[in-house]
Enzyme design. Sequence first.
Site, mmCIF file in Angstrom:
data_model
loop_
_atom_site.group_PDB
_atom_site.id
_atom_site.type_symbol
_atom_site.label_atom_id
_atom_site.label_comp_id
_atom_site.label_asym_id
_atom_site.label_seq_id
_atom_site.Cartn_x
_atom_site.Cartn_y
_atom_site.Cartn_z
ATOM 1 N N GLU A 245 0.891 -1.177 0.000
ATOM 2 C CA GLU A 245 0.000 0.000 0.000
ATOM 3 C C GLU A 245 0.916 1.210 0.000
ATOM 4 O O GLU A 245 1.554 1.513 1.020
ATOM 5 C CB GLU A 245 -0.881 0.010 1.261
ATOM 6 C CG GLU A 245 -1.975 -1.033 1.297
ATOM 7 C CD GLU A 245 -3.218 -0.610 0.507
ATOM 8 O OE1 GLU A 245 -3.227 0.482 -0.097
ATOM 9 O OE2 GLU A 245 -4.182 -1.403 0.491
ATOM 10 N N CYS A 279 -1.828 9.496 2.233
ATOM 11 C CA CYS A 279 -1.512 9.013 0.888
ATOM 12 C C CYS A 279 -2.570 9.424 -0.126
ATOM 13 O O CYS A 279 -2.344 9.339 -1.321
ATOM 14 C CB CYS A 279 -1.352 7.497 0.917
ATOM 15 S SG CYS A 279 -2.634 6.715 1.875
HETATM 16 P P1 NAP Z 1 8.575 4.881 4.678
HETATM 17 O O1 NAP Z 1 9.698 5.793 4.947
HETATM 18 O O2 NAP Z 1 8.613 4.053 3.463
HETATM 19 O O3 NAP Z 1 8.440 3.967 5.972
HETATM 20 C C1 NAP Z 1 7.400 3.037 6.107
HETATM 21 C C2 NAP Z 1 7.860 1.913 7.004
HETATM 22 O O4 NAP Z 1 8.898 1.191 6.339
HETATM 23 C C3 NAP Z 1 8.456 2.383 8.325
HETATM 24 O O5 NAP Z 1 8.100 1.489 9.349
HETATM 25 C C4 NAP Z 1 9.945 2.324 8.044
HETATM 26 O O6 NAP Z 1 10.733 2.184 9.196
HETATM 27 C C5 NAP Z 1 9.996 1.068 7.205
HETATM 28 N N1 NAP Z 1 11.237 0.896 6.435
HETATM 29 C C6 NAP Z 1 12.090 1.843 5.988
HETATM 30 N N2 NAP Z 1 13.125 1.248 5.334
HETATM 31 C C7 NAP Z 1 12.911 -0.091 5.362
HETATM 32 C C8 NAP Z 1 13.607 -1.225 4.879
HETATM 33 N N3 NAP Z 1 14.746 -1.109 4.206
HETATM 34 N N4 NAP Z 1 13.095 -2.452 5.108
HETATM 35 C C9 NAP Z 1 11.942 -2.587 5.782
HETATM 36 N N5 NAP Z 1 11.235 -1.547 6.277
HETATM 37 C C10 NAP Z 1 11.703 -0.316 6.062
HETATM 38 O O7 NAP Z 1 7.172 5.677 4.646
HETATM 39 P P2 NAP Z 1 6.634 6.761 5.675
HETATM 40 O O8 NAP Z 1 7.352 8.042 5.444
HETATM 41 O O9 NAP Z 1 6.561 6.211 7.057
HETATM 42 O O10 NAP Z 1 5.123 6.884 5.172
HETATM 43 C C11 NAP Z 1 4.758 7.717 4.152
HETATM 44 C C12 NAP Z 1 4.489 6.932 2.876
HETATM 45 O O11 NAP Z 1 3.508 5.948 3.123
HETATM 46 C C13 NAP Z 1 3.904 7.819 1.795
HETATM 47 O O12 NAP Z 1 4.462 7.469 0.557
HETATM 48 C C14 NAP Z 1 2.427 7.467 1.843
HETATM 49 O O13 NAP Z 1 1.734 7.734 0.647
HETATM 50 C C15 NAP Z 1 2.477 6.025 2.135
HETATM 51 N N6 NAP Z 1 1.209 5.572 2.680
HETATM 52 C C16 NAP Z 1 0.401 4.768 1.922
HETATM 53 C C17 NAP Z 1 -0.832 4.369 2.410
HETATM 54 C C18 NAP Z 1 -1.738 3.455 1.649
HETATM 55 O O14 NAP Z 1 -2.631 2.857 2.260
HETATM 56 N N7 NAP Z 1 -1.581 3.307 0.352
HETATM 57 C C19 NAP Z 1 -1.239 4.797 3.673
HETATM 58 C C20 NAP Z 1 -0.387 5.628 4.396
HETATM 59 C C21 NAP Z 1 0.835 5.996 3.904
HETATM 60 P P3 NAP Z 1 11.422 3.473 9.898
HETATM 61 O O15 NAP Z 1 10.289 4.334 10.331
HETATM 62 O O16 NAP Z 1 12.168 2.848 11.019
HETATM 63 O O17 NAP Z 1 12.284 4.112 8.855
#
Ligand code: NAP
Length: 468
Positions: A245, A279
Site C-alpha cells: 500500500e 496518501c
Molecule cells: P517509509 O519511509 O517508506 O516507511 C514506512 C515503514 O517502512 C516504516 O516502518 C519504516 O521504518 C519502514 N522501512 C524503511 N526502510 C525499510 C527497509 N529497508 N526495510 C523494511 N522496512 C523499512 O514511509 P513513511 O514516510 O513512514 O510513510 C509515508 C508513505 O507511506 C507515503 O508514501 C504514503 O503515501 C504512504 N502511505 C500509503 C498508504 C496506503 O494505504 N496506500 C497509507 C499511508 C501511507 P522506519 O520508520 O524505522 O524508517
Amino acid sequence: MDRQLLVGGERVETGEWLDVVSPYSGQPVGRVAKGGAAETEQALDGAAAALAAPLPAHRRAELLTAVASLLAERQDEAAHLVCAEAGKPMKAARVEAARAVSTFTFAAVAARTLAGEMVPMDASVAGEGKLAFTLRVPVGVVGAISPFNFPLNLVAHKVAPALAAGCPVVLKPASATPLSAFFLAGLVEEAGAPAGWLNVVAGSASEIGDVFVADDRVRLITFTGSGDVGWKLATRAARKRVKLELGNATPVIVDADADPAAAAAKLAPNAYSFAGQSCISVQRVYVVGSAYDPFVEHLVAATEELRVGDPADEDTDVGPVIDAKARERVLAWIAESGGKVLTGGNTTDDGVIRPTVIAGPDPRSKVECEEVFGPVCTVTRVTSLDEAIERANGTRYGLQAAIFTESTRSALAAAKRLEFGGVLVNEAPTFRADQMPYGGVKASGNTKEGPAWAIRELTEERLVVLPF
Ligand code: NAP
C-alpha cells in the site's frame, strides 16, 4: 513513557532506546526499546508457536470484538497519543481513533464469514462422481511494516485482518510514531490474545526488514509506506506474498458544470488535514473552463479559514509535518514549482507550513509529478474533461482520484478512464471508510485493504476433492 518490545508474549528491553519526539514542539513524548535482527527472530519463534496452536474463527472474532470495545472505551487516550507522537491535530486524531474501532469491528465480521467455495464438479465429464470445495487456510506468519502517518489505524489494518485470518503477526511500526502500536498491542493482550499472536518489534528498519525477507517462516509481508522501500522489498522477497500500500499524487477534476463552492468546501480540508500527510491527500486539481475562477476564489478563501498551529489545540486544522527535513523539502518543492503561490508558501512563527495553493505549476515540477506529503495543493485550468483526465492520469501513481460534476455521464466516463484503484464522485479523494476495498494500481501498490478484502490475501485456497 517507556515501552518494551513485545516478543512471544514477553516484554523485552535491549539496552538501546528509540526516542519519540513531538513534531510540533520537539519535546520528548516517550521512548521504545530498539530492536533488531535478534529480537525479530525471537518474535518469529513466538509467532510460529502461535500458528501451531490455531484459534477457531469464533475465538478470533471474539478477540477482535473485544479489542474494538476496549479501544472504543479508550478512544480519547488513543487520540491524544496519536496527536502527541505524530503531531496530528486532535480533530483528525479523534477520527483516526474512531476508525480503528471500525477496522477491528469489520475484521471480526470477516473472521466469522470467512469461507471457501463449492466447485461445480459434475459440470465436466472428468468431475462426475466427485465433490469438491475449497478451504480458506491462513497463509502463515505475517511480517507487517507500517508508516508514520496513521500510527493507530494503519497498524489496525495490518493486525486485525491478519488475526481474523488466523495469521500471527510480527509488526514493525514506524520509528517516528511507534507508541500507538504498543498501545494497541496492550489492548490486544488485554482482550485475551494468547502469547505470540501479536509481536511488536520497533527499531532498525533494515535489520527487521531483512529478517522478514530472509526467514522462510514469514509467508507474507504486508507493507504500507513509500514506494522506494516497498517495491525493493517485493523484489527481494520474490517468493513470498508481498502486499504493498504505497503513495499517490492525488488528482481531482472539477468539471465545468460542478458547483465550485461545494467542491472547494470539500477539497480544502482534505488537502491540508494532517498537513497533507495522507496518501490520498488532495494534491492536484484540474478545473475545466469557466469553473476555474470561481473555484479558485472559493478554494483560497476556504484554505485561509483553516486554523494552523498546535495540534493539541482542539480547534487546530493544520499542524506540523513530521520533522524538519520534511518541512525543508516541502518548502523547496513549493519554491521550485514554477506556479504562482496564491496563499501560504511559508511557515508560521512556530514553524508550521501554512496551507499552500499553487496556481498553474510546471507540469514537470515535483509538486505535480511526485507525492508532496505536505500541505500543498495545485490548481490548473484545463479546456476539457478529456484534458483533465489525461492530466490526472499523467503520473506513475494510481491510488484514488475524484471528480466533481453534475453529469452522470461525465462521472462514469471518469470512473472508466481514471487509472486509479478508487474514483470518488462529488467527494474528496481522501474519503475512506474502513470496510471499503482500498488500494492502488501502477506504482501505488498491488493489493486491497479493508478487512473483507485483506483476509482473502491473508489466506490460501486449499482444494478438497472426495468421491460423491
Ligand atoms: P517509509 O519511509 O517508506 O516507511 C514506512 C515503514 O517502512 C516504516 O516502518 C519504516 O521504518 C519502514 N522501512 C524503511 N526502510 C525499510 C527497509 N529497508 N526495510 C523494511 N522496512 C523499512 O514511509 P513513511 O514516510 O513512514 O510513510 C509515508 C508513505 O507511506 C507515503 O508514501 C504514503 O503515501 C504512504 N502511505 C500509503 C498508504 C496506503 O494505504 N496506500 C497509507 C499511508 C501511507 P522506519 O520508520 O524505522 O524508517
